[in-house]
Design an enzyme around this catalytic site. Structure first.
Site, PDB file in Angstrom:
ATOM      1  N   GLY A  97       0.805  -1.221   0.000  1.00 10.90           N
ATOM      2  CA  GLY A  97       0.000   0.000   0.000  1.00 10.90           C
ATOM      3  C   GLY A  97       0.836   1.267   0.000  1.00 10.90           C
ATOM      4  N   ASN A 101      -2.877  -2.736   6.381  1.00 12.85           N
ATOM      5  CA  ASN A 101      -3.670  -1.625   6.907  1.00 12.85           C
ATOM      6  C   ASN A 101      -4.244  -1.923   8.288  1.00 12.85           C
ATOM      7  OD1 ASN A 101      -4.716  -3.437   5.049  1.00 12.85           O
ATOM      8  ND2 ASN A 101      -6.580  -2.259   4.733  1.00 12.85           N
ATOM      9  N   GLU A 155       6.723   4.221  10.364  1.00  9.33           N
ATOM     10  CA  GLU A 155       7.020   5.032   9.189  1.00  9.33           C
ATOM     11  C   GLU A 155       6.626   6.483   9.455  1.00  9.33           C
ATOM     12  OE1 GLU A 155       8.617   3.936   6.242  1.00  9.33           O
ATOM     13  OE2 GLU A 155       8.714   6.086   6.545  1.00  9.33           O
ATOM     14  N   LYS A 171       5.433   7.091  17.553  1.00 10.48           N
ATOM     15  CA  LYS A 171       4.688   7.314  16.308  1.00 10.48           C
ATOM     16  C   LYS A 171       3.357   8.008  16.623  1.00 10.48           C
ATOM     17  CE  LYS A 171       2.938   6.312  12.168  1.00 10.48           C
ATOM     18  NZ  LYS A 171       3.300   6.843  10.910  1.00 10.48           N
ATOM     19  N   LEU A 172       2.645   7.501  17.639  1.00  5.79           N
ATOM     20  CA  LEU A 172       1.375   8.134  18.004  1.00  5.79           C
ATOM     21  C   LEU A 172       1.614   9.562  18.476  1.00  5.79           C
ATOM     22  CD1 LEU A 172      -0.672   5.462  20.026  1.00  5.79           C
ATOM     23  CD2 LEU A 172      -0.533   5.846  17.580  1.00  5.79           C
ATOM     24  N   ALA A 178       4.141  11.638  17.794  1.00  6.05           N
ATOM     25  CA  ALA A 178       4.544  12.544  16.704  1.00  6.05           C
ATOM     26  C   ALA A 178       3.301  13.000  15.939  1.00  6.05           C
ATOM     27  CB  ALA A 178       5.516  11.838  15.766  1.00  6.05           C
ATOM     28  N   ASN A 179       2.438  12.065  15.588  1.00  7.59           N
ATOM     29  CA  ASN A 179       1.257  12.454  14.825  1.00  7.59           C
ATOM     30  C   ASN A 179       0.291  13.301  15.657  1.00  7.59           C
ATOM     31  OD1 ASN A 179       1.953  11.537  12.331  1.00  7.59           O
ATOM     32  ND2 ASN A 179       1.024   9.523  12.588  1.00  7.59           N
ATOM     33  N   ARG A 237      11.395  28.584  18.709  1.00  6.73           N
ATOM     34  CA  ARG A 237      10.851  27.547  19.591  1.00  6.73           C
ATOM     35  C   ARG A 237       9.558  26.979  19.022  1.00  6.73           C
ATOM     36  NH1 ARG A 237      10.359  31.187  24.712  1.00  6.73           N
ATOM     37  NH2 ARG A 237       9.495  32.424  23.003  1.00  6.73           N
ATOM     38  N   VAL A 296      -9.213  23.722   5.831  1.00  8.72           N
ATOM     39  CA  VAL A 296     -10.564  23.218   6.075  1.00  8.72           C
ATOM     40  C   VAL A 296     -10.539  22.046   7.064  1.00  8.72           C
ATOM     41  CG1 VAL A 296     -10.369  21.877   3.940  1.00  8.72           C
ATOM     42  CG2 VAL A 296     -12.609  22.249   4.892  1.00  8.72           C
ATOM     43  N   CYS A 354      -3.579   8.801   8.959  1.00 14.52           N
ATOM     44  CA  CYS A 354      -2.884   8.677  10.250  1.00 14.52           C
ATOM     45  C   CYS A 354      -3.412   9.544  11.382  1.00 14.52           C
ATOM     46  CB  CYS A 354      -1.415   9.003  10.062  1.00 14.52           C
ATOM     47  SG  CYS A 354      -0.534   7.642   9.320  1.00 14.52           S
ATOM     48  N   LYS A 401      -4.637  15.883   0.613  1.00 17.74           N
ATOM     49  CA  LYS A 401      -3.615  16.922   0.434  1.00 17.74           C
ATOM     50  C   LYS A 401      -3.133  16.827  -1.002  1.00 17.74           C
ATOM     51  CE  LYS A 401       0.607  15.895   2.089  1.00 17.74           C
ATOM     52  NZ  LYS A 401       1.712  15.324   2.902  1.00 17.74           N
TER      53      LYS A 401
HETATM   54  C1  UDX Z   1       1.357  12.270   8.475  1.00 15.51           C
HETATM   55  C2  UDX Z   1       2.714  12.593   9.131  1.00 15.51           C
HETATM   56  O1  UDX Z   1       3.172  13.877   8.666  1.00 15.51           O
HETATM   57  C3  UDX Z   1       3.734  11.502   8.798  1.00 15.51           C
HETATM   58  O2  UDX Z   1       4.943  11.732   9.481  1.00 15.51           O
HETATM   59  C4  UDX Z   1       3.148  10.157   9.207  1.00 15.51           C
HETATM   60  O3  UDX Z   1       4.026   9.105   8.831  1.00 15.51           O
HETATM   61  C5  UDX Z   1       1.802   9.923   8.572  1.00 15.51           C
HETATM   62  O4  UDX Z   1       0.913  11.007   8.878  1.00 15.51           O
HETATM   63  P1  UDX Z   1       0.365  12.506   6.005  1.00 15.51           P
HETATM   64  O5  UDX Z   1      -0.948  12.219   6.655  1.00 15.51           O
HETATM   65  O6  UDX Z   1       0.751  11.712   4.800  1.00 15.51           O
HETATM   66  O7  UDX Z   1       1.556  12.308   7.061  1.00 15.51           O
HETATM   67  O8  UDX Z   1       0.418  14.048   5.556  1.00 15.51           O
HETATM   68  P2  UDX Z   1       0.676  15.428   6.329  1.00 15.51           P
HETATM   69  O9  UDX Z   1       1.537  16.261   5.469  1.00 15.51           O
HETATM   70  O10 UDX Z   1       1.107  15.232   7.718  1.00 15.51           O
HETATM   71  O11 UDX Z   1      -0.766  16.124   6.317  1.00 15.51           O
HETATM   72  C6  UDX Z   1      -1.860  15.620   7.058  1.00 15.51           C
HETATM   73  C7  UDX Z   1      -3.057  16.530   6.918  1.00 15.51           C
HETATM   74  O12 UDX Z   1      -2.867  17.766   7.601  1.00 15.51           O
HETATM   75  C8  UDX Z   1      -3.382  16.903   5.470  1.00 15.51           C
HETATM   76  O13 UDX Z   1      -4.785  16.884   5.267  1.00 15.51           O
HETATM   77  C9  UDX Z   1      -2.845  18.309   5.348  1.00 15.51           C
HETATM   78  O14 UDX Z   1      -3.500  19.055   4.356  1.00 15.51           O
HETATM   79  C10 UDX Z   1      -3.136  18.855   6.737  1.00 15.51           C
HETATM   80  N1  UDX Z   1      -2.257  19.970   7.105  1.00 15.51           N
HETATM   81  C11 UDX Z   1      -0.907  19.780   7.248  1.00 15.51           C
HETATM   82  C12 UDX Z   1      -2.803  21.236   7.329  1.00 15.51           C
HETATM   83  O15 UDX Z   1      -4.024  21.422   7.205  1.00 15.51           O
HETATM   84  N2  UDX Z   1      -1.977  22.255   7.685  1.00 15.51           N
HETATM   85  C13 UDX Z   1      -0.625  22.092   7.851  1.00 15.51           C
HETATM   86  O16 UDX Z   1       0.055  23.074   8.188  1.00 15.51           O
HETATM   87  C14 UDX Z   1      -0.078  20.811   7.610  1.00 15.51           C
HETATM   88  P1  ADP Z   2      -1.116   1.760   4.322  1.00 20.37           P
HETATM   89  O1  ADP Z   2      -1.418   3.225   4.154  1.00 20.37           O
HETATM   90  O2  ADP Z   2      -0.976   1.373   5.760  1.00 20.37           O
HETATM   91  O3  ADP Z   2       0.023   1.298   3.482  1.00 20.37           O
HETATM   92  P2  ADP Z   2      -2.966   0.473   2.477  1.00 20.37           P
HETATM   93  O4  ADP Z   2      -4.406   0.146   2.652  1.00 20.37           O
HETATM   94  O5  ADP Z   2      -2.557   1.424   1.410  1.00 20.37           O
HETATM   95  O6  ADP Z   2      -2.440   0.954   3.902  1.00 20.37           O
HETATM   96  O7  ADP Z   2      -2.137  -0.877   2.216  1.00 20.37           O
HETATM   97  C1  ADP Z   2      -2.247  -2.045   2.974  1.00 20.37           C
HETATM   98  C2  ADP Z   2      -2.182  -3.255   2.022  1.00 20.37           C
HETATM   99  O8  ADP Z   2      -2.082  -4.451   2.809  1.00 20.37           O
HETATM  100  C3  ADP Z   2      -3.417  -3.435   1.123  1.00 20.37           C
HETATM  101  O9  ADP Z   2      -3.015  -3.421  -0.224  1.00 20.37           O
HETATM  102  C4  ADP Z   2      -3.979  -4.825   1.547  1.00 20.37           C
HETATM  103  O10 ADP Z   2      -4.490  -5.564   0.439  1.00 20.37           O
HETATM  104  C5  ADP Z   2      -2.747  -5.497   2.127  1.00 20.37           C
HETATM  105  N1  ADP Z   2      -3.028  -6.597   3.046  1.00 20.37           N
HETATM  106  C6  ADP Z   2      -3.854  -6.603   4.116  1.00 20.37           C
HETATM  107  N2  ADP Z   2      -3.817  -7.792   4.755  1.00 20.37           N
HETATM  108  C7  ADP Z   2      -2.929  -8.583   4.083  1.00 20.37           C
HETATM  109  C8  ADP Z   2      -2.425  -9.920   4.254  1.00 20.37           C
HETATM  110  N3  ADP Z   2      -2.824 -10.694   5.269  1.00 20.37           N
HETATM  111  N4  ADP Z   2      -1.527 -10.387   3.359  1.00 20.37           N
HETATM  112  C9  ADP Z   2      -1.101  -9.603   2.338  1.00 20.37           C
HETATM  113  N5  ADP Z   2      -1.523  -8.338   2.128  1.00 20.37           N
HETATM  114  C10 ADP Z   2      -2.427  -7.819   2.991  1.00 20.37           C
END
Ligand code: UDX
Ligand code: ADP
Length: 489
Positions: free
Chosen positions: A16, A96, A166, A225-226, A228-229, A265, A275, A281, A344
């Site tokens: 994915g 996923n 990640e 990870k939790l 940071a997000n 800071r 919006v 995440c 985004k």
């Molecule tokens: C996020 C984390 O940044 C990344 O480290 C983690 O691994 C996965 O989650 P992602 O969700 O891919 O990544 O994108 P990100 O750039 O973080 O944006 C998330 C959302 O916040 C988007 O909808 C973006 O538009 C929004 N955003 C971001 C804002 O509205 N304002 C900002 O200043 C930054």
């Molecule tokens: P992410 O953003 O976490 O990468 P995605 O939904 O894009 O999430 O990708 C997860 C992938 O894992 C999907 O393509 C799904 O088909 C695959 N998947 C889920 N369960 C299994 C499994 N048991 N074996 C192999 N692939 C799997």
């Protein structure tokens, strides 16, 4: 497993948004390691193997080039999960982990059923010792669940479980993977745990400086990870909270973001009012943090973080309500053009995109929505709206904002298809519209011939810019009525 293994074969389960780009970069940077990415979804694998790189299942700038370099050399995509598990010394799990839509923890906890299935399959197939790396987008005690399942096989095979969450952001995934702020690895503080951590460090060292690889215990890595997000999302909710005050008082939220971002800071990143945040995440991770805190009887901590989500719900609702209020209290039968559907820019991912929620609210009032997004498919847009009909989270803020409870009706697929039209051309989406809503910050929106758009719209021509990306002064001169986030009019 106490000696540090030299890794020659990597398997990744899940092709994915995380597994695909991450493995493509590992294969690119480590030509001496075979990287085999497997998925149950045959179509997804076929798309990863397509000779036409425009057909890759994920749109990410730079991804096609990386795949072109490594695929067929040491990067392979297939559905042969068992073979890939059998051959690998190191297995990444990148499946996923959506928020549960049923049973205990519904709407809050992570659904670990896909992870569990992987663990059972690894346990069944593995004939020799392996390192298992948890790399799904959501880790909450996942390593512990993996350990319990893997160690109950009783066939003598030893598994060392690592967490390596990640941090890539979609749209900049390849850049983030090539030059990471840090890679994080969590492992057990035992001799074999440390050896496993070192084996993964050695993989990353092929292109990442050692000082950018952080090692911790497993649970610290998962919780990092939790955290940071949660911190990142909190910044967005904080600036969005200020945007509401700006609109009431005539201040400009972008000026404020610029001014406070100069404070080293605070820093300038993640202060763009919008919006509302989306993506797979932020909401999911915070809901899990909240669930975890409630589980450990920390209600104050849970409420604190939950407010970040509530503010985000409020922001999406405020935006929709502003459209309805401005269009004379109803959008029924009115054509509203949506520029953007992805959460985004530079991605075709729509998970939790604000556009879905804004559309849903306008559809409750029977608006006719015309969507244009450069990368999102028509089927995805319908699927997102259909999914939401049966999976709405209770949005308490909406009730408090309007001082009345909102009764959502469940729209049928037929109703959705009759009210929502997806366009391949932005100008036809905007032609004869009552209003335009900008939901994603795609660069191309800045380059449109706005004079032409104006001439072809109904007057007054309204633009609701949920990303503050279109040039307000230019649109003012043309004659648009423009509403921005966090700019008092
Ligand atoms: C996020 C984390 O940044 C990344 O480290 C983690 O691994 C996965 O989650 P992602 O969700 O891919 O990544 O994108 P990100 O750039 O973080 O944006 C998330 C959302 O916040 C988007 O909808 C973006 O538009 C929004 N955003 C971001 C804002 O509205 N304002 C900002 O200043 C930054
Ligand atoms: P992410 O953003 O976490 O990468 P995605 O939904 O894009 O999430 O990708 C997860 C992938 O894992 C999907 O393509 C799904 O088909 C695959 N998947 C889920 N369960 C299994 C499994 N048991 N074996 C192999 N692939 C799997």
């Amino acid at each position: 497993m106490n000696k540090v293994k030299s890794i020659k074969n990597i398997c990744c389960i899940g092709a994915g948004y995380v597994g695909g780009p991450t493995m493509a970069v590992i294969a690119q940077k480590c030509p001496h390691i075979n990287v085999h990415v497997v998925d149950l979804n045959e179509q997804r694998i076929a798309d990863w193997n397509d000779a036409d790189l425009d057909k890759l299942p994920i749109y990410e700038p730079g991804l096609a080039e990386v795949v072109a370099e490594a695929r067929g050399r040491n990067l392979k995509f297939s559905t042969d999960v068992e073979k890939a598990i059998d051959e690998a010394e190191l297995i990444f799990i990148s499946v996923n982990t959506p928020t549960k839509t049923y049973g205990v923890g519904k709407g809050m906890a992570a659904d670990l059923k896909f992870i569990e299935l992987c663990a059972r399959q690894i346990a069944k197939v593995a004939k020799d010792d392996k390192i298992i790396v948890e790399k799904s987008t959501l880790p909450v005690r996942t390593a512990e669940a993996l350990r319990t399942i893997l160690h109950s096989t009783g066939n003598g095979v030893k598994f060392e479980i690592l967490s390596s969450p990640e941090f890539l952001a979609e749209g900049t995934a390849i850049q983030d993977l090539h030059n990471p702020d840090r890679f994080l690895i969590g492992g057990a503080p035992t001799e074999s745990g440390e050896a496993a951590v070192q084996a993964l460090v050695d993989v990353y060292l092929n292109w990442v400086p050692r000082e950018n690889i952080v090692t911790t215990r497993v649970w610290s890595s998962e919780l990092s990870k939790l955290t940071a997000n949660a911190f990142l999302a909190q910044r967005v909710s904080s600036i969005n909270a200020i945007s509401a005050l700006c609109e009431k008082t005539g201040a400009d939220v972008d000026e404020i973001a610029h001014a406070i971002g100069k404070d080293s800071r605070i820093g300038a990143k993640f202060l763009k009012s919008s919006v509302g945040f989306g993506g797979s995440c932020f909401q999911k991770d915070i809901l899990n943090l909240v669930y975890l805190c409630r589980h450990f009887n920390l209600p104050e901590v849970a409420d604190y973080w939950e407010q970040v989500i509530k503010m985000n719900d409020y922001q999406k609702h405020r935006f929709s309500k502003n459209i309805i209020d401005t269009l004379f209290n109803t959008v029924s039968g009115k054509k509203i053009a949506f520029l953007g559907w992805a959460f985004k820019k530079d991605t075709n991912d729509t998970r939790e995109s604000a556009a879905i929620y804004v559309a849903d609210e306008l559809l409750q009032d029977r608006a006719e929505i015309h969507v244009y997004d450069p990368k999102v498919s028509e089927e995805q847009i319908y699927a997102d709206l259909e999914y939401l009909q049966t999976n709405r989270r209770p949005q308490t803020v909406i009730a408090s904002e309007t001082k009345q409870s909102v009764e959502y009706s469940t729209l049928s697929m037929e109703e959705i298809r009759s009210l929502v039209t997806v366009h391949k051309d932005p100008y036809t989406a905007m032609e004869s519209a009552h209003a335009i809503a900008v939901l994603t910050e795609w660069d191309e929106f800045k380059t449109y011939d706005w004079g032409k758009v104006y001439n072809e719209m109904l007057k007054p021509a309204f633009v609701f810019d949920g990303r503050n990306i279109v040039d307000k002064d230019q649109l003012d001169v043309i004659g648009f009525e423009i509403y921005n986030i966090g700019k008092g009019n």
